[in-house]
Design an enzyme around this catalytic site. Sequence first.
Site, PDB file in Angstrom:
ATOM      1  CG  ASN A 148      -3.032  -4.754  -6.390  1.00  0.00           C
ATOM      2  OD1 ASN A 148      -2.570  -4.841  -7.513  1.00  0.00           O
ATOM      3  ND2 ASN A 148      -3.472  -3.626  -5.883  1.00  0.00           N
ATOM      4  CG  ASP A 149      -5.802  -8.612  -2.183  1.00  0.00           C
ATOM      5  OD1 ASP A 149      -4.778  -8.918  -1.543  1.00  0.00           O
ATOM      6  OD2 ASP A 149      -6.522  -7.645  -1.879  1.00  0.00           O
TER       7      ASP A 149
ATOM      8  NE  ARG B 267     -11.242  -1.436  -1.552  1.00  0.00           N
ATOM      9  CZ  ARG B 267      -9.969  -1.758  -1.752  1.00  0.00           C
ATOM     10  NH1 ARG B 267      -9.653  -2.712  -2.592  1.00  0.00           N
ATOM     11  NH2 ARG B 267      -9.014  -1.110  -1.129  1.00  0.00           N
TER      12      ARG B 267
ATOM     13  CB  CYS C 242      -9.570  -1.356  -9.492  1.00  0.00           C
ATOM     14  SG  CYS C 242     -10.140  -2.620  -8.350  1.00  0.00           S
TER      15      CYS C 242
ATOM     16  CG  HIS D 136      -2.196  -0.934   0.684  1.00  0.00           C
ATOM     17  ND1 HIS D 136      -2.286  -2.240   1.099  1.00  0.00           N
ATOM     18  CD2 HIS D 136      -3.195  -0.738  -0.201  1.00  0.00           C
ATOM     19  CE1 HIS D 136      -3.337  -2.789   0.505  1.00  0.00           C
ATOM     20  NE2 HIS D 136      -3.905  -1.906  -0.277  1.00  0.00           N
TER      21      HIS D 136
ATOM     22  CD  GLU E 253     -10.045  -7.655  -3.644  1.00  0.00           C
ATOM     23  OE1 GLU E 253      -9.076  -6.968  -3.322  1.00  0.00           O
ATOM     24  OE2 GLU E 253     -11.105  -7.686  -2.985  1.00  0.00           O
TER      25      GLU E 253
ATOM     26  NE  ARG F  30      -1.365  -6.240  -1.737  1.00  0.00           N
ATOM     27  CZ  ARG F  30      -2.524  -5.642  -1.983  1.00  0.00           C
ATOM     28  NH1 ARG F  30      -3.654  -6.328  -1.959  1.00  0.00           N
ATOM     29  NH2 ARG F  30      -2.583  -4.373  -2.259  1.00  0.00           N
TER      30      ARG F  30
ATOM     31  NE  ARG G 220      -6.293   0.419  -2.842  1.00  0.00           N
ATOM     32  CZ  ARG G 220      -5.731   0.473  -4.051  1.00  0.00           C
ATOM     33  NH1 ARG G 220      -5.593   1.612  -4.668  1.00  0.00           N
ATOM     34  NH2 ARG G 220      -5.295  -0.633  -4.626  1.00  0.00           N
TER      35      ARG G 220
HETATM   36  C1  PEP Z   1      -6.478  -5.408  -5.371  1.00  0.00           C
HETATM   37  O1  PEP Z   1      -6.420  -6.300  -4.516  1.00  0.00           O
HETATM   38  O2  PEP Z   1      -6.074  -5.557  -6.551  1.00  0.00           O
HETATM   39  C2  PEP Z   1      -7.019  -4.095  -5.023  1.00  0.00           C
HETATM   40  C3  PEP Z   1      -7.229  -3.176  -5.940  1.00  0.00           C
HETATM   41  O3  PEP Z   1      -7.255  -3.851  -3.700  1.00  0.00           O
HETATM   42  P1  PEP Z   1      -6.108  -3.453  -2.639  1.00  0.00           P
HETATM   43  O4  PEP Z   1      -4.836  -3.228  -3.408  1.00  0.00           O
HETATM   44  O5  PEP Z   1      -6.573  -2.231  -1.953  1.00  0.00           O
HETATM   45  O6  PEP Z   1      -6.071  -4.666  -1.780  1.00  0.00           O
HETATM   46 MG    MG Z   2      -7.436  -6.059  -2.619  1.00  0.00          MG
END
Ligand code: PEP
Ligand code: MG
Length: 566
Positions: free
Chosen positions: A450-451, A328, A498, A186, A427, A461, A292
């Site tokens: 990302n997840d 979200r 996203c 993040h 995700e 991650r 977010r």
């Molecule tokens: C993701 O998981 O791709 C996402 C956009 O959410 P975050 O990065 O906030 O977990």
């Molecule tokens: Mg996520």
Amino acid sequence: MLKGIAASSGVVVSKVFKLQPPVLDIKKVDANADEELAKLQSALEKTRSDIEAIKVRAKGKLSDEEIAIFDAHLMVTNDPDFIGQIEDTIKNDNVNADYAVEQIASGFIAMFENMDDAYFKERAADIKDVTFRLKCHILGEIIPDLTAIDEEVVIVAHDLTPSDTAQLDRQFVKGFATEIGGRTSHSAIMARSLEIPAIVGISGIMEAKQGETIILDAVNGNVILSPDANEITDYTARAVEYHAYVESLKTLKDAKSVSLDGKEVEISANIGTPKDVEAVLANGGEGVGLYRTEFLYMDASALPTEEEQYVAYKAVLEQMNPRRVVVRTLDIGGDKNLSYLQFDHEMNPFLGYRALRLCLDRTDIFRTQLRALLRASVHGKLAIMFPMVATLNEFRQAKAIVEEEKKNLTREGHAIADGIELGTMVEIPAVAALADQFAKECDFFSIGTNDLIQYSMAADRMNQKVAYLYQPYNPSLLRLIKMTIDGAHKEGKWCGMCGEMAGEPKAVALLLGLGLDEFSMSASSMLAARKMIRELSYDKMKDIAEQALNCATQEEVLELLDTVIE
Ligand code: PEP
Ligand code: MG
């Protein structure tokens, strides 16, 4: 030269601001009492003026209650009993001032910590904090403080928390370099939305010395410490070149995101706070694809009220109107925590009690957020999506709560917009596999790579040692994405992405071919993505995507992509 992961693009030549508290080595030594008393006095004065300065800087940023903590700190430095005991120790025992402070402070700290009262426990924390500063001044050590930065620097740290990153002042912080983290941690995501060049996961970066010159080439992921004159000239020129490239993209601000053969897609932005909307509009965003909302919770000292949330959501919706804003709901847990909401310790927080799981359990928190969103819906085009959905029943439960709150608000006399879309983040691989069923009930999908990648590859991650498993181009992941997009289209729904993958130029080309409808990314990546789309043929990319789905490894996919884009 050190290597890391380029997390937010740019090139800077600046100096190191190392964010690392000093480790103090305090030993008892025989000393001249007068000299030590003088050292103590001067360190006390510096400590007081530090605290006064922090207090001034904190005004407007922190609540009155938080600012009052600094008054408590000042009281410690003026407490006659406490300071008197330190002076007596120096005089009677002829010892060094830092040792005397440590001795007396540890007595007071132990006494307060043993009291069964929250007020006194906090006093122990105050004494610890103040005396650490006092000892540092006696020993001539510098305490790094992010809010005190008043010249151009690159921050060097082991890691930056999302709230550290949120505090960075763009005027002075020209970049950051951290020892741990990956492209999707993040702090990296925040760096992109703040448009601050950043490199993460650099082993050896903590060897950097306070104040030394640093080159951060966050286009290629290279760091040079104490560069020579030639390197400085070279990279200063590259920084100017990069800036010119970014400026040249601005001509596409009002252009459509359309391929050579007429396939139109939507390029939107990921934001964390209402302040980010300015950059979205400046970079020609066609919407917000991910708001977010957790930063609203993380920047507060208690759960934000319905009214506080309403004000934030309304601000974003109004500024973006008539463009769509996908909000979200609260996604807390994993690497995002709230200081005022304590949960049980978990072995695997990324697999645990987080996001929608938490919201369906703590419906009080969830309902407050939904009410604020529904009330704000009349100020623009709102879509709501739920994070970390694993089963259709979870989506159904969330949707039912939305419907209940709509009824409650209508009964209370509030207006609510028609046609608020409700979507699911994809995700968790289980959702991708069942996308055709989800699509019957959801209005849209947004793929959170990302997840999705960390869960598909079973690779944390945040863990640099397994960062090689962050493989957006692995055919296995591409198949999950394809299944999701096809599932949505079968039911006439739209599918966006996203996760950070959506903003990577090569991935943009591939995702166009896979049929993605909406690409949501940091504001600073949008124009480069639009440029890419405008230079590609959809038909050709469809063919390339088909081939990619039949590759065996990520390397094969990347080689294939190299044949179409440089
Ligand atoms: C993701 O998981 O791709 C996402 C956009 O959410 P975050 O990065 O906030 O977990
Ligand atoms: Mg996520």
